[in-house]
Structures are given as C-alpha cells and as structure tokens.
Enzyme design. Structure first.
Site, PDB file in Angstrom:
ATOM      1  N   LYS A 188       0.865  -1.188   0.000  1.00 39.98           N
ATOM      2  CA  LYS A 188       0.000   0.000   0.000  1.00 39.98           C
ATOM      3  C   LYS A 188       0.895   1.230   0.000  1.00 39.98           C
ATOM      4  CE  LYS A 188      -3.865   2.185   2.396  1.00 39.98           C
ATOM      5  NZ  LYS A 188      -4.806   2.113   3.541  1.00 39.98           N
ATOM      6  N   ARG A 210     -11.079   9.047   1.723  1.00 43.11           N
ATOM      7  CA  ARG A 210     -11.038   9.567   3.094  1.00 43.11           C
ATOM      8  C   ARG A 210     -12.200  10.516   3.355  1.00 43.11           C
ATOM      9  NH1 ARG A 210      -4.522  10.642   2.794  1.00 43.11           N
ATOM     10  NH2 ARG A 210      -3.882   8.450   3.064  1.00 43.11           N
ATOM     11  N   LYS A 219       0.798   9.769   5.986  1.00 45.32           N
ATOM     12  CA  LYS A 219       0.996   8.414   6.478  1.00 45.32           C
ATOM     13  C   LYS A 219       2.278   7.797   5.920  1.00 45.32           C
ATOM     14  CE  LYS A 219      -4.006   7.788   6.895  1.00 45.32           C
ATOM     15  NZ  LYS A 219      -5.174   6.905   6.683  1.00 45.32           N
ATOM     16  N   GLU A 257       7.511  -6.929   1.168  1.00 50.08           N
ATOM     17  CA  GLU A 257       6.304  -6.819   1.980  1.00 50.08           C
ATOM     18  C   GLU A 257       5.327  -7.952   1.664  1.00 50.08           C
ATOM     19  OE1 GLU A 257       5.448  -4.837   4.357  1.00 50.08           O
ATOM     20  OE2 GLU A 257       6.683  -3.026   4.254  1.00 50.08           O
ATOM     21  N   LYS A 293      -2.032  -1.475  -3.772  1.00 53.00           N
ATOM     22  CA  LYS A 293      -2.906  -0.305  -3.729  1.00 53.00           C
ATOM     23  C   LYS A 293      -2.050   0.963  -3.731  1.00 53.00           C
ATOM     24  CE  LYS A 293      -6.568   1.824  -0.949  1.00 53.00           C
ATOM     25  NZ  LYS A 293      -7.372   1.754   0.287  1.00 53.00           N
TER      26      LYS A 293
END
Length: 424
Positions: free
Chosen positions: A205, A215, A229, A245, A260
C-alpha cells in the site's frame, strides 16, 4: 513462471490457425474480465433509510444498513461474489485508542451480521484499520510525538479482527501497513476457531493522493488534516520493497495480497501476477473517470452534436496513457479528446452539421513559447523570420508570424516549426 518457446518452423507453426474462429480464440484467451473478478465496495452509515451523496465521488452514496440490504440483493442477482464494507463512524464515537473499532455492536459488525443473515452466499469483506475510528485520522495509536506505535496498534487490530470474524465476516482485510500484523491476526483467528476466515492483506500500500476522495467518504479526511501516512505506507519510488512486503505477509499467513493503488503500479502487479493478487480501483481513479466523462458531455453540448460522445470513444489520449490501463479490476475507456477550434465536424459526422456545430467557441487562453531560428547557412538567414508558437490550454497549437501576425491553421497534437513567413 518463465516461458521458453519451442522452435517450430513455418508451416508447422501457424499462429493464425487458432485465431480463425471465435470459439478457438475464446478457448486460448489468456486474460478475461467477468463479474467473478469484482468486489463491490460500500460506505455504510448509521440510521434507517439514510442515503448521502459523496461530493468528491460523484455517483457514489453512503447507505444505511437497510438500504445496504437492498443494494446487496441487486449484487447477488448480478453475480458479484463479494462486498467490501467501509463504515462511516460518527465523530462522537471516535477516540485516541479507536475502541469503537472492536465494539461488537459497531456499525461494521451489525452490517456484517445483517448481510450474512440475508445473503449467506455473498462474501463479506471487512476493512481492518483504525483511521475511521481515531480522532487524528491515522491508521494506528500514536505517541506524544504523533508517531504511530506498531506493537500497540497491532494489538488493537487483532481485537478488531476477532470482532469482525465473530460477526461472520468471510474475509478480513488489514489496510494499516503495520509490521507483523498478519501473523498476529492469523494466530488469533486460529486460536479462536475461525480457521476458515481468510486474510486479504494490503501488502503493498503506497502513500498516494488517490486516497483523498475515499477519506472524504469515510469521514477521516478532516481528522487527518495536513498530516500524512508516510511513516508506514510505502514510498512510491520503491518496487523491490513491495516484493519483500508481499513475501512477508504470505509467510505470516495471508491468503491474498493486494497492491494499492493498482493503476500507477502495474509493474508491481506484473511482478506478483503468479500470486493471489488483487488491485484496488481507487476513489481517485473513479474521480478521473468521472471528470473525463463530464468533459465529453460538455463537448457534445458545445458542438450541438449528440452523437459525438459515441464516435470519440475510440480516440485515446497519448499524453496520459496511465489513465487508460486495462486490468482485472476496471477498464477506463473515456478518452481525452481535443477538437480543432476551426472545425467541429468529425470525420464520421454528417456532411451538413447543425448550425450550432459551426459556431466557434471562445478563444482559449494562450501561452507564448519562443523557438530559436534554425539557420542552415548565413546566405539564407536574411529571408528567414522567427516564429512564435502559442500553446493553447486545450492542447492544440496555432502558429503565428511575428512580422505580419497572421495565423496558420489549427493543429492538434503536432509541433509545427515553419521557417518562412506565411504571407511572404
């Protein structure tokens, strides 16, 4: 998996043989897109008979649970295999520790129970993340410096996962990007007897501006403010890290992995295509598609030609090829069309267009760009004139002479650099 072709000389090898008939082309088709490949995301809010439009996502609405069931009935009829739930948490239920996330009577839990009771054959996917439930909009619990603490956040995510599994969720989808959260979730699910609950991990992500409309939809944009983030979502410049990952999540017990956003990271999707991967068609991509569609509608209105939208479907922009990718999750086919200022008539338009189609639109703003004279020899330089190119904001170009101010024809997607005055 690599493929090494076996040398087969012509005419033993005739690739066109399998392309001759429709049935053989269908039998050897490598990539297909059907309803079985789709997941339907829904934003759920509190109340009854509640339906709220999302300003940043035109055409998408938040639904209360009773209206959600009506929507799910249509999805089952269409053959959509699964639905993804994203709750809109009221402001008064948000807190620093996100305790509402694992409330057995929370909005996501109640929606899951209602869906499974009414449509047991419909797969229910729940989002495991804390950002809809925190007052600061981050995906975890923060310390005094605003840094998201990993281990404490993982403990909260495990509680949220168990509450979703107890409510009947078929798939839990952690989208937080905390380290080690998949292993902790799998261990907790096995210990609680939820051995069939699947994990769809948001493994790669990336930090992206595509998440903005989403959001807004879940009500966390205002809480996040100008924060970001980047301390836990991936750097957009890294692709090898995505493979690490993904490998880590699979080794910890993930059943499926997700990239994503998917559209800007097709290279990562290609590298993991042999795995159980998924691509999230983001709210930002939806906004791009809607904007392109509105552009076509305005173009048809200004030209007075109602059929121009259908005829322009085949024209695709070469300036933004990333807007027109085709993958397993979505196909965006709305082209970015540029029509000449001097002729609104398409090549397939009728010979006598409507009167409104012959009217010129207002002249767009232009920006001058100076091009140096390309002089091949000193003898020919006196006869050469310097030209200036006006770049129109509609991506078409006009060429005007600096001496006589005459303007040549309007050119679309071409650079023209003449060396002589048009009126000389």
């Amino acid at each position: 998996m690599s493929y090494s072709p076996v040398p087969r000389p012509f005419p033993a090898s005739r690739p066109r043989r399998m392309r001759k008939d429709d049935f053989s082309r269908r039998m050897m088709r490598e990539n297909t897109l059907t309803a079985d490949d789709l997941i339907y995301p829904v934003f759920v809010l509190e109340g009854e008979q509640q339906r709220e439009a999302i300003a940043s996502m035109p055409g998408i609405e938040r639904l209360s649970i009773d209206l959600l069931l009506e929507e799910a009935a249509e999805l089952v009829e269409l053959g959509i295999p699964a639905i993804a739930l994203f709750p809109v948490t009221p402001l008064e239920k948000k807190s620093l520790d996100a305790a509402e996330a694992w409330n057995p009577e929370g909005l996501a839990q109640r929606a899951t129970r209602a869906l499974k009771a009414r449509f047991p054959e419909l797969g229910v996917i729940t989002d495991v993340a804390l950002d809809p439930f925190t007052t600061h909009g981050q995906d975890g619990i923060i310390d005094d410096d605003g840094y998201v603490m990993n281990e404490i956040t993982v403990e909260a995510l495990v509680k949220q996962t168990l509450s979703h599994a107890d409510a009947g969720a078929d798939i839990v989808a952690p989208s937080d990007m905390m380290d080690g959260r998949v292993g902790a979730m799998r261990e907790a699910l096995e210990a609680a007897g939820h051995i069939h609950t699947r994990i769809l991990a948001y493994s790669a992500k990336y930090a992206s501006a595509y998440y903005g409309p989403f959001r807004d939809a879940v009500g966390s944009a205002g809480n996040l403010g100008k924060g970001n983030k980047a301390t836990y979502q991936m750097d957009p410049a890294n692709s090898d890290e995505a493979l690490h990952e993904i490998a880590a999540d699979l080794s910890e017990g993930a059943d499926m992995v997700m990239v994503k956003p998917g559209m800007p990271y097709l290279d990562v999707l290609h590298r993991i295509k042999t795995l159980q991967g998924a691509h999230f068609c983001l709210s930002g991509q939806w906004r791009v598609r809607h904007a392109l569609r509105r552009h076509q509608q305005r173009l048809a209105q200004r030209s007075g030609d109602s059929g121009i939208t259908d005829r322009l479907q085949t024209r695709r922009s070469r300036r933004h090829p990333d807007l027109f990718c085709q993958d397993r999750c979505a196909t965006i086919t709305q082209p970015s069309v540029v029509v000449s200022r001097r002729s609104w008539q398409s090549s397939t338009a009728p010979a006598t267009p409507p009167r409104t189609a012959q009217r010129r639109p207002p002249r767009p703003a232009r920006v001058p760009i100076w091009l140096p004279d390309r002089r091949r020899s000193a003898k020919r330089s006196p006869s050469r004139r310097r030209f200036r190119i006006w770049v129109r904001l509609s991506s078409t170009f006009t060429v005007s002479c600096r001496s006589c101010s005459s303007t040549s024809a309007c050119w679309s997607r071409r650079w023209m650099s003449p060396t002589r005055c048009l009126n000389a």
